[in-house]
Design an enzyme around this catalytic site. Structure first.
Site, short mmCIF file in Angstrom:
data_model
loop_
_atom_site.label_atom_id
_atom_site.label_comp_id
_atom_site.label_asym_id
_atom_site.label_seq_id
_atom_site.Cartn_x
_atom_site.Cartn_y
_atom_site.Cartn_z
CG HIS A 428 -0.04 -2.43 7.27
ND1 HIS A 428 -0.42 -1.87 8.46
CD2 HIS A 428 1.25 -2.11 7.12
CE1 HIS A 428 0.60 -1.23 9.00
NE2 HIS A 428 1.64 -1.37 8.21
CE LYS A 621 -15.21 0.46 9.59
NZ LYS A 621 -14.10 -0.08 10.33
NE ARG A 622 -10.66 5.06 0.89
CZ ARG A 622 -9.66 5.43 0.10
NH1 ARG A 622 -8.67 6.15 0.57
NH2 ARG A 622 -9.66 5.11 -1.17
CE LYS A 627 -11.76 -0.58 5.07
NZ LYS A 627 -11.09 -0.76 6.37
CB THR A 732 -6.64 2.01 13.85
OG1 THR A 732 -6.84 2.51 12.53
CG2 THR A 732 -5.37 1.20 13.90
CE LYS A 736 -7.86 6.20 14.92
NZ LYS A 736 -7.81 6.34 13.47
#
Ligand code: NBG
Length: 890
Positions: A428, A621-622, A627, A732, A736
């Site tokens: 992952h 998100k985290r 990111k 993911t 969504k």
């Protein structure tokens, strides 16, 4: 060789994966309520049937099968009186309350327990049936299952939502309030754990025989409080009140050993006896997984470290009270807390013991279940497929070898054949800091037998490599499971790769990258066929049907029934309505109503009032450097700077925007926590600036969770997925948000790429450098100072002028770009990021086109259903088939 550094040094072609059309795996789920079925098989008859029914290989339903199915339908009646009785029964008998003294907390518990009764009944039937016909099962081993809430999901799956709403309404409660009484099961960090939850949902819905296996953490993901702008962590004591969604199984308990020494079995080579006094008990808790529109109920079996037998009476009698309970405390520690790290590997000893407890209990359980079939161990791979969700469960490989050789007396080769045919492994991440490695001395001390097995696995593997590529010592060093560092380290990703028959990445680009970087040499040695891609997916049940009722109603209207909930290819029908102005108006009304709901949630959680008419721009998100939440907030600062330079008249022309952030940072991740502080500092200044008003609002929603996401996701106009290209394996939440009619602003990374391919370039806003350019930029920035463009410089200047409080607080963030080599390339991507925002604004002003984009996006999202992903895993890796129990429409 620094393998981490080499991850990005190769050219990565962009994805070319074509659309796949998921098969029609799930029959239509009619809207009509089924008439209650009569029970046609008595309990005794069922026993008889189980004893002498169809052979374990039979798959075509026999008469007995049919009766069995009919029995599966003969469940608790669905009428209001029965539901009311069962709720009252639990209220009085389980919780010692009366209807008069019922508060909403007990209304929730009593209702939830009454729903659980139904699930447990189906759970039993599903498992009995799968055992009975000898179905092959998949076991999804994951240290994380980020399930969230279950009550609403279960009501929808059982199609009993209206009935419960009616019964609760009769006694003065509103179902929505009751649903809010449930606490999230936050047994995961982020995408990896939520993916596991979506996958077990799909397994159940698609009637695949399969279980999840994990750990039952006493404390789940920490609760995030924001105090003075900083993240503060508080424990998540989610088990303080009764949990209706688990079923304790003291009868399913296994001993798990640690430490000790080995005694060689003189008679049998390779066989050892592992002698140790440190033995803990792992006890099972089963979490039923409701399957939507099917009688099948899935299962997640979670292990809790049990303390029985560890109370030392001798110490107690001698007055050593602490010592008397020392063993209990040490055992409990193993399943006390979820490690709150995302894409990092702390390398802590407790974590290794946690992983082993998980693997040992799981493998013992799988082997015990298999042995009950009476088949020879060589048949294990025909009855069980085990999927390793990242490297955390990799010790399952040496543990199965230990069981087969030491406990069952198999020869090495036979055991190895069984093991490699049973396991498959999903990678992952490519982030070097997330690669699990364990120091050899630590592993040797805690798990001496496993260290020996790993050495042997490695030796046999390297012998094979040496034969294939004689004299290539660098290759041997590169693929060795043991890294020759000081101390030596066990590379868990390599062990997982060697011990599995398939290795997959989670999006096309990611699967390409791992073949060219971490597993490059393994592709040479083991062949390309071993490596495959399985693009992630999300469950349409939770991520549309449950969280977005208004859009769901529109989809149902267009499709003609609710079959899209289990067959997302049906949403294609929306394409035909994308140009219908009346439909567009209703679609937009649904989006607006979701935005109003989020505005209320924001007010309730932060006290900030936002206008639902503004553009909602979300990054949830985290919090992680890769990111790039920092890039987002620097973009916000630049926007603020521009607004401040405008006249009031000019400002009035600007598109009002609400920028929403949500996410947790790992407790020890200082830079990420500083980014949270900066976001909150900016929010405080901007939101109280009277000149700015509604033109710009900045919100940090605290304590991001599955439930928070269910409020946030349906309400986005745009969502940001802006990782440095090549770093986000898949993502993911991008799926969504688009499934809920939001548009992506993102980099050419992870699943963004495939989403773009599916929904079309007009529906997505890409920016930034490409994955194959990253290495060159990084190289350049190691030796040259970054050159921020005017916009980025303006943002830095604003911070440095103390606009958002003491600039020193934020200087390290600026330094990470200007002096730290700008590893995540913010200075490189910032100009195109700002341009992309402009393009978004221009498009948003074209209202009708924007709504069309939103509808077309949803229409083309079928590929990103977790049902499609699970079907690919089932057919191409696990070799399992759907086995429906008792038909589907109940
Ligand atoms: C995460 C990736 C995401 C991906 C999820 C699920 C880890 C180790 N990896 O990009 O960062 O979507 O896994 O595959 O948590």
């Amino acid at each position: 060789m620094d393998r981490g550094g080499s991850y990005f040094s190769t050219t990565i072609p962009l994805s070319t994966v074509k659309a796949t059309t998921p098969g029609a795996h799930e029959p239509d789920v009619p809207d009509v309520k089924p008439t209650p079925l009569k029970r046609v098989v008595s309990g005794a008859a069922l026993k008889e049937l189980l004893a002498g029914g169809p052979s374990s290989q039979a798959k075509t339903p026999t008469k007995e099968d049919t009766e069995f199915r009919a029995y599966a339908h003969s469940e608790i009646a669905r009428d209001a009186a029965t539901i009311k009785n069962s709720v009252v029964m639990h209220l009085t008998a389980t919780f010692l309350r009366t209807p008069d003294s019922m508060d909403s907390g007990h209304a929730y518990l009593a209702s939830a327990f009454s729903v659980r009764d139904r699930l447990l009944q189906r759970w039993n039937l599903t498992n009995e049936y799968h055992d009975k016909i000898g179905a092959k099962r998949v076991y999804y081993m994951s240290l994380e299952f980020l399930v969230g809430r279950t009550f609403d999901n279960a009501l929808l799956a059982l199609q009993l939502r209206d009935e419960y709403a009616g019964v609760l309404g009769d006694v003065g409660f509103c179902l929505e309030d009751i649903i809010d009484e449930e606490r999230d099961a936050a047994l995961g960090n982020g995408g990896l754990g939520r993916l596991a939850a979506c996958y077990v949902d799909s397994l159940a819905c698609m009637n695949y025989p399969g279980w999840g296996y994990g750990l039952r953490y006493r404390y789940g993901m920490f609760q995030q409080q924001i105090i003075n702008g900083y993240q503060v962590e508080a424990p998540d004591c989610w088990l303080d009140s009764p949990n209706p969604w688990e079923f304790p199984r003291p009868d399913v308990t296994y001993p798990v050993k640690f430490y000790g020494h080995l005694e060689r079995d003189a008679a049998v080579p390779n066989r050892f006896k592992w002698v140790s006094d440190v033995v803990y008990d792992a006890m099972a808790f089963d979490m039923p997984v409701p399957g939507y529109g099917t009688a099948n109920v899935g299962n997640v079996r979670l292990w809790s470290c049990k303390t029985n037998g560890l109370f030392d009476l001798n110490k107690f009698n001698a007055g050593d009270y602490q010592g008397a309970t020392g063993g209990q405390v040490a055992a409990q520690m193993l399943t006390n807390v979820l490690y709150p790290n995302d894409n990092t590997n702390g390398g802590k000893e407790l974590r290794l013991r946690q992983e082993y407890l998980f693997c040992s209990a799981t493998l013992q359980d799988i082997v015990a279940r298999f042995k009950r079939t009476g088949r020879p161990l060589a048949d294990l791979p025909d009855m069980a497929a085990i999927q390793l969700n990242d490297t955390h469960p990799t010790l399952g490989i040496p543990e199965l070898m230990r069981i087969l050789i030491d406990d069952e007396g198999l020869e090495w080769d036979a055991a190895w054949g069984i093991t490699t045919r049973t396991f498959a492994f999903t990678n992952h991440t490519v982030l070097p800091e997330a690669m699990e490695k364990w120091p050899v001395p630590m592993m040797d001390r805690i798990l001496p037998r496993h260290m020996g097995i790993i050495y042997d696995i490695n030796m046999f593997f390297l012998q094979r490599v040496e034969k294939q590529f004689p004299g290539d010592r660098e290759l041997l060093r590169n693929v060795s499971v043991i890294e020759e560092s000081n101390p030596q380290q066990v590379r868990m990703a390599f062990l997982a790769c060697v011990g599995s028959h398939r290795v997959n990445g989670v999006a096309a680009i990611h699967s390409d990258i791992i073949k060219q970087t971490i597993f490059h040499d393994f592709v040479r040695v083991l062949g390309e066929d071993k490596f495959t891609n399985k693009t992630n997916g999300v469950a349409p049940r939770r991520w549309m049907n449950e969280c977005n009722p208004e859009m769901s109603a529109l989809i149902t209207e267009v499709v003609g029934d609710r079959s899209w909930v289990t067959d997302l290819t049906k949403v294609r029908a929306l394409e035909g309505r994308a140009g219908d102005s009346e439909f567009c108006r209703r679609w937009w009304a649904a989006k607006q109503s979701n935005k109003r709901r989020l505005a209320e949630y924001i007010l309730a959680t932060t006290g900030i009032r936002v206008s639902p008419d503004a553009l909602f721009d979300v990054q949830a998100k985290r919090i992680h450097e890769y990111k790039r939440q920092l890039m987002n907030i620097l973009g916000v600062i630049y926007r603020y700077h521009r607004l401040k330079q405008m006249s009031a008249a000019e400002r009035a022309q600007e598109l009002p925007r609400v920028v929403v952030f949500a996410g947790k940072a790992a407790a020890g991740y200082w830079v990420a926590k500083q980014a949270i502080k900066l976001i909150n500092a900016v929010a405080e200044v901007v939101n109280s600036d009277a000149e700015i008003g509604d033109v710009l609002k900045v919100v940090f929603i605290p304590d991001y969770s599955v439930t928070a996401a269910e409020h946030i996701v349906p309400a986005s106009d745009i969502s940001q997925h802006i990782s440095t290209a090549g770093t986000e394996a898949s993502g993911t939440s991008n799926m969504k948000f688009v499934l809920n009619g939001g548009i992506i602003l993102g980099t050419v990374d992870g699943a963004n790429i495939e989403i773009g391919e599916e929904i079309g370039d007009e529906q997505i806003f890409f920016f930034g450098c490409l994955a194959h350019e990253v290495a060159d930029f990084r190289h350049y920035l190691r030796f040259h100072e970054p050159k921020p463009d005017a916009a980025l410089q303006a943002a830095f200047d604003m911070i440095q002028r103390n606009t958002f409080g003491d600039a020193h607080t934020f200087q390290p963030l600026i330094d990470s770009i200007l002096r730290g080599g700008d590893v995540y390339l913010l200075s490189v991507d910032f100009p195109s990021y700002i341009e992309a925002h402009k393009a978004v604004e221009a498009a948003y002003r074209q209202h009708d086109d924007w709504v069309t984009k939103s509808i077309l996006s949803v229409a083309r999202m079928a590929k990103f259903s977790s049902d499609r992903a699970i079907q690919e895993y089932a057919e191409e890796i696990w070799n399992i088939e759907p086995v429906p129990v008792g038909g589907h429409a109940v």
